[in-house]
Design a protein around this motif. Structure first.
Motif, PDB file in Angstrom:
ATOM      1  N   GLY A 168       0.799  -1.215   0.000  1.00 13.80           N
ATOM      2  CA  GLY A 168       0.000   0.000   0.000  1.00 13.80           C
ATOM      3  C   GLY A 168       0.833   1.266   0.000  1.00 13.80           C
ATOM      4  N   ARG A 169       2.100   1.163   0.418  1.00 11.82           N
ATOM      5  CA  ARG A 169       2.994   2.330   0.397  1.00 11.82           C
ATOM      6  C   ARG A 169       3.932   2.284  -0.793  1.00 11.82           C
ATOM      7  NH1 ARG A 169       5.911   2.464   6.035  1.00 11.82           N
ATOM      8  NH2 ARG A 169       6.858   4.313   5.084  1.00 11.82           N
ATOM      9  N   ILE A 170       4.194   1.072  -1.310  1.00 13.13           N
ATOM     10  CA  ILE A 170       4.994   0.898  -2.512  1.00 13.13           C
ATOM     11  C   ILE A 170       4.251  -0.063  -3.437  1.00 13.13           C
ATOM     12  CG2 ILE A 170       7.154   1.228  -1.221  1.00 13.13           C
ATOM     13  CD1 ILE A 170       7.608  -1.839  -1.563  1.00 13.13           C
ATOM     14  N   ASP A 171       4.750  -0.193  -4.648  1.00 16.23           N
ATOM     15  CA  ASP A 171       4.198  -1.185  -5.575  1.00 16.23           C
ATOM     16  C   ASP A 171       4.787  -2.539  -5.176  1.00 16.23           C
ATOM     17  OD1 ASP A 171       3.530  -2.867  -7.679  1.00 16.23           O
ATOM     18  OD2 ASP A 171       3.752  -1.300  -9.198  1.00 16.23           O
ATOM     19  N   ALA A 172       4.103  -3.242  -4.287  1.00 11.75           N
ATOM     20  CA  ALA A 172       4.627  -4.476  -3.723  1.00 11.75           C
ATOM     21  C   ALA A 172       4.819  -5.555  -4.779  1.00 11.75           C
ATOM     22  CB  ALA A 172       3.706  -4.976  -2.614  1.00 11.75           C
ATOM     23  N   GLN A 173       3.923  -5.607  -5.757  1.00  8.05           N
ATOM     24  CA  GLN A 173       4.051  -6.624  -6.797  1.00  8.05           C
ATOM     25  C   GLN A 173       5.307  -6.385  -7.633  1.00  8.05           C
ATOM     26  OE1 GLN A 173       0.587  -7.096  -9.256  1.00  8.05           O
ATOM     27  NE2 GLN A 173       1.583  -8.551 -10.651  1.00  8.05           N
ATOM     28  N   ALA A 174       5.528  -5.122  -8.002  1.00  3.13           N
ATOM     29  CA  ALA A 174       6.723  -4.799  -8.787  1.00  3.13           C
ATOM     30  C   ALA A 174       7.986  -5.054  -7.977  1.00  3.13           C
ATOM     31  CB  ALA A 174       6.675  -3.346  -9.250  1.00  3.13           C
ATOM     32  N   ALA A 175       7.969  -4.718  -6.688  1.00  4.55           N
ATOM     33  CA  ALA A 175       9.134  -4.952  -5.838  1.00  4.55           C
ATOM     34  C   ALA A 175       9.434  -6.443  -5.730  1.00  4.55           C
ATOM     35  CB  ALA A 175       8.907  -4.351  -4.453  1.00  4.55           C
ATOM     36  N   THR A 176       8.385  -7.254  -5.614  1.00  2.00           N
ATOM     37  CA  THR A 176       8.567  -8.703  -5.551  1.00  2.00           C
ATOM     38  C   THR A 176       9.172  -9.223  -6.849  1.00  2.00           C
ATOM     39  OG1 THR A 176       6.723  -8.963  -4.012  1.00  2.00           O
ATOM     40  CG2 THR A 176       7.387 -10.913  -5.269  1.00  2.00           C
ATOM     41  N   THR A 177       8.716  -8.696  -7.977  1.00  2.00           N
ATOM     42  CA  THR A 177       9.249  -9.112  -9.273  1.00  2.00           C
ATOM     43  C   THR A 177      10.738  -8.797  -9.382  1.00  2.00           C
ATOM     44  OG1 THR A 177       7.110  -8.819 -10.373  1.00  2.00           O
ATOM     45  CG2 THR A 177       9.077  -8.762 -11.768  1.00  2.00           C
ATOM     46  N   VAL A 178      11.121  -7.583  -8.975  1.00  2.00           N
ATOM     47  CA  VAL A 178      12.529  -7.191  -9.047  1.00  2.00           C
ATOM     48  C   VAL A 178      13.374  -8.041  -8.100  1.00  2.00           C
ATOM     49  CG1 VAL A 178      14.168  -5.315  -8.625  1.00  2.00           C
ATOM     50  CG2 VAL A 178      11.998  -4.846  -9.770  1.00  2.00           C
ATOM     51  N   TRP A 179      12.861  -8.278  -6.901  1.00  2.00           N
ATOM     52  CA  TRP A 179      13.608  -9.077  -5.926  1.00  2.00           C
ATOM     53  C   TRP A 179      13.796 -10.503  -6.428  1.00  2.00           C
ATOM     54  CZ3 TRP A 179      16.984  -8.570  -2.376  1.00  2.00           C
ATOM     55  CH2 TRP A 179      17.237  -9.601  -1.476  1.00  2.00           C
ATOM     56  N   GLU A 180      12.748 -11.102  -6.946  1.00  2.00           N
ATOM     57  CA  GLU A 180      12.858 -12.476  -7.443  1.00  2.00           C
ATOM     58  C   GLU A 180      13.790 -12.566  -8.642  1.00  2.00           C
ATOM     59  OE1 GLU A 180       8.821 -13.680  -8.070  1.00  2.00           O
ATOM     60  OE2 GLU A 180       8.510 -14.180  -5.937  1.00  2.00           O
ATOM     61  N   ALA A 181      13.796 -11.530  -9.483  1.00  2.00           N
ATOM     62  CA  ALA A 181      14.727 -11.509 -10.610  1.00  2.00           C
ATOM     63  C   ALA A 181      16.165 -11.440 -10.120  1.00  2.00           C
ATOM     64  CB  ALA A 181      14.416 -10.321 -11.520  1.00  2.00           C
ATOM     65  N   ALA A 182      16.400 -10.674  -9.057  1.00  2.00           N
ATOM     66  CA  ALA A 182      17.745 -10.576  -8.490  1.00  2.00           C
ATOM     67  C   ALA A 182      18.183 -11.915  -7.906  1.00  2.00           C
ATOM     68  CB  ALA A 182      17.782  -9.490  -7.423  1.00  2.00           C
ATOM     69  N   LEU A 183      17.285 -12.592  -7.215  1.00  2.00           N
ATOM     70  CA  LEU A 183      17.611 -13.903  -6.654  1.00  2.00           C
ATOM     71  C   LEU A 183      17.916 -14.924  -7.743  1.00  2.00           C
ATOM     72  CD1 LEU A 183      14.928 -14.286  -3.824  1.00  2.00           C
ATOM     73  CD2 LEU A 183      17.339 -13.674  -3.554  1.00  2.00           C
ATOM     74  N   ALA A 184      17.188 -14.823  -8.864  1.00  2.00           N
ATOM     75  CA  ALA A 184      17.366 -15.780  -9.952  1.00  2.00           C
ATOM     76  C   ALA A 184      18.671 -15.546 -10.719  1.00  2.00           C
ATOM     77  CB  ALA A 184      16.180 -15.714 -10.905  1.00  2.00           C
ATOM     78  N   ALA A 185      19.205 -14.325 -10.644  1.00  2.00           N
ATOM     79  CA  ALA A 185      20.427 -13.987 -11.385  1.00  2.00           C
ATOM     80  C   ALA A 185      21.647 -14.416 -10.578  1.00  2.00           C
ATOM     81  CB  ALA A 185      20.454 -12.491 -11.675  1.00  2.00           C
ATOM     82  N   THR A 186      21.772 -15.704 -10.337  1.00  2.00           N
ATOM     83  CA  THR A 186      22.820 -16.214  -9.451  1.00  2.00           C
ATOM     84  C   THR A 186      24.214 -15.952 -10.016  1.00  2.00           C
ATOM     85  OG1 THR A 186      22.555 -18.389 -10.469  1.00  2.00           O
ATOM     86  CG2 THR A 186      21.363 -17.978  -8.428  1.00  2.00           C
ATOM     87  N   TRP A 187      25.162 -15.877  -9.115  1.00  2.00           N
ATOM     88  CA  TRP A 187      26.548 -15.572  -9.466  1.00  2.00           C
ATOM     89  C   TRP A 187      27.395 -16.828  -9.316  1.00  2.00           C
ATOM     90  CZ3 TRP A 187      31.041 -15.025  -6.184  1.00  2.00           C
ATOM     91  CH2 TRP A 187      32.131 -14.419  -6.831  1.00  2.00           C
ATOM     92  N   SER A 188      28.220 -17.085 -10.310  1.00  2.00           N
ATOM     93  CA  SER A 188      29.080 -18.279 -10.258  1.00  2.00           C
ATOM     94  C   SER A 188      30.517 -17.946 -10.647  1.00  2.00           C
ATOM     95  CB  SER A 188      28.536 -19.366 -11.197  1.00  2.00           C
ATOM     96  OG  SER A 188      28.456 -18.882 -12.531  1.00  2.00           O
ATOM     97  N   GLY A 189      30.861 -16.670 -10.574  1.00  2.00           N
ATOM     98  CA  GLY A 189      32.202 -16.270 -10.967  1.00  2.00           C
ATOM     99  C   GLY A 189      33.231 -16.516  -9.880  1.00  2.00           C
ATOM    100  N   SER A 190      34.478 -16.229 -10.205  1.00  2.00           N
ATOM    101  CA  SER A 190      35.556 -16.307  -9.219  1.00  2.00           C
ATOM    102  C   SER A 190      35.487 -15.088  -8.302  1.00  2.00           C
ATOM    103  CB  SER A 190      36.911 -16.341  -9.918  1.00  2.00           C
ATOM    104  OG  SER A 190      37.008 -17.486 -10.748  1.00  2.00           O
ATOM    105  N   PRO A 191      35.848 -15.226  -7.037  1.00  2.00           N
ATOM    106  CA  PRO A 191      35.778 -14.088  -6.107  1.00  2.00           C
ATOM    107  C   PRO A 191      36.665 -12.938  -6.567  1.00  2.00           C
ATOM    108  CG  PRO A 191      36.090 -16.153  -4.924  1.00  2.00           C
ATOM    109  CD  PRO A 191      36.294 -16.462  -6.379  1.00  2.00           C
TER     110      PRO A 191
END
Length: 297
Positions: A168-191
């Protein structure tokens, strides 16, 4: 019950310095304006500062900075803090502490920057140089840096709870979409090396230009996407695009960077202990992150 925090004031610093570094006994001690929350910082004369962790969770950073900052500094294009001495626990203060050389400059604010585009490029060049430093034996993500450089999934609970609280204070659906996209973009590179807290308060400006990068307490080696959050918390428009082009990360890393920015903004806005100015700044960051995802996804 949490252990009581020590009282960190000028008197304590005076006693610690006098007892452990008598060669500096003649130098005055005074608080630094806006000396930080994780650490308390004091002037020691005109050319040095004393920095004391404010809680046990920050004390792990002292020896890390003492060890690694002198190795990072020679290969970076801008000055970073220079440790001069490490103090021992004493006088009722329970942790190690540091003496640093004072770095001139003011913290970055929009009105202090002569050319936002040049500023963005200079910061990107610094972070690219940091990433390029040999990571051998560097500090992996852990308690010392609150797992910066590790997987975003560690913060999934905090982020999703904050999204629910802000319904109700933010676009929660859009925020969830962005967060889930970030989680899905996993990292497998060298440190690689990262700073861990690239924020305006840790960037110094002189004559309108980026002049130094400070506070490496959350630094380490791992996924560098946490260093991208400033793209949405400080840059905008052409300066953000210049920063993205110069830092040259792939789309997945940029998506995780959005995730880092979103996580911090969400927990700040949903929290109860941030001042209103910071809440408003992070509220704008949420909007910037959501719009950026919509543009590039």
């Amino acid at each position: 019950m949490d252990d009581p925090q020590p009282t960190i004031d000028t008197d304590l610093v005076r006693r610690l310095v006098d007892a452990q570094f008598p060669r500096w006994r003649h130098l005055p001690v005074s608080p630094v304006a806006f000396g930080g929350w994780d650490n308390r910082t004091f002037h020691l004369g005109d050319k040095m500062t004393v920095r004391l962790p404010s809680a046990a969770s920050y004390s792990l950073q002292v020896e890390k900075e003492q060890r690694w900052l002198p190795k990072l500094a020679p290969v970076l294009p801008l000055p970073i803090p220079e440790p001069l001495a490490m103090g021992e626990p004493a006088e009722g203060y329970p942790w190690h502490w540091s003496v640093y050389r004072w770095i001139e400059g003011e913290t970055a604010k929009t009105g202090r920057i002569a050319d936002p585009l040049a500023f963005a490029l200079s910061l990107a060049d610094f972070l690219v140089a940091l990433r390029g430093i040999d990571p051998t034996d560097g500090p992996m993500p852990g308690q010392h840096n609150f797992h910066r450089g590790g997987p975003l999934a560690l913060y999934d609970g905090e982020a999703t709870q904050a999204i629910a609280a802000l319904e109700g204070r933010i676009d929660a659906q859009a925020a969830t979409t962005v967060w889930e996209a970030a989680l899905a973009a996993t990292w497998s590179g060298s440190p690689v090396w990262f700073h861990g807290d690239v924020a305006s308060g840790n960037l110094l400006v002189e004559d309108g230009c980026l002049s130094a990068v400070i506070d490496f307490g959350t630094s380490g080696i791992g996924d560098p996407s946490c260093d991208l959050a400033i793209a949405w918390t400080f840059f905008e428009g052409a300066s953000r695009e210049a920063f993205r082009a110069r830092i040259a990360v792939d789309d997945a890393t940029w998506a995780r960077g959005r995730g880092w920015a979103l996580w911090k903004a969400l927990i700040t806005v949903a929290g109860h202990d941030a001042n209103q100015t910071e809440v408003e700044r992070q509220r704008r960051a949420i909007d910037e992150v959501l719009a950026d995802h919509q543009r590039w996804a």
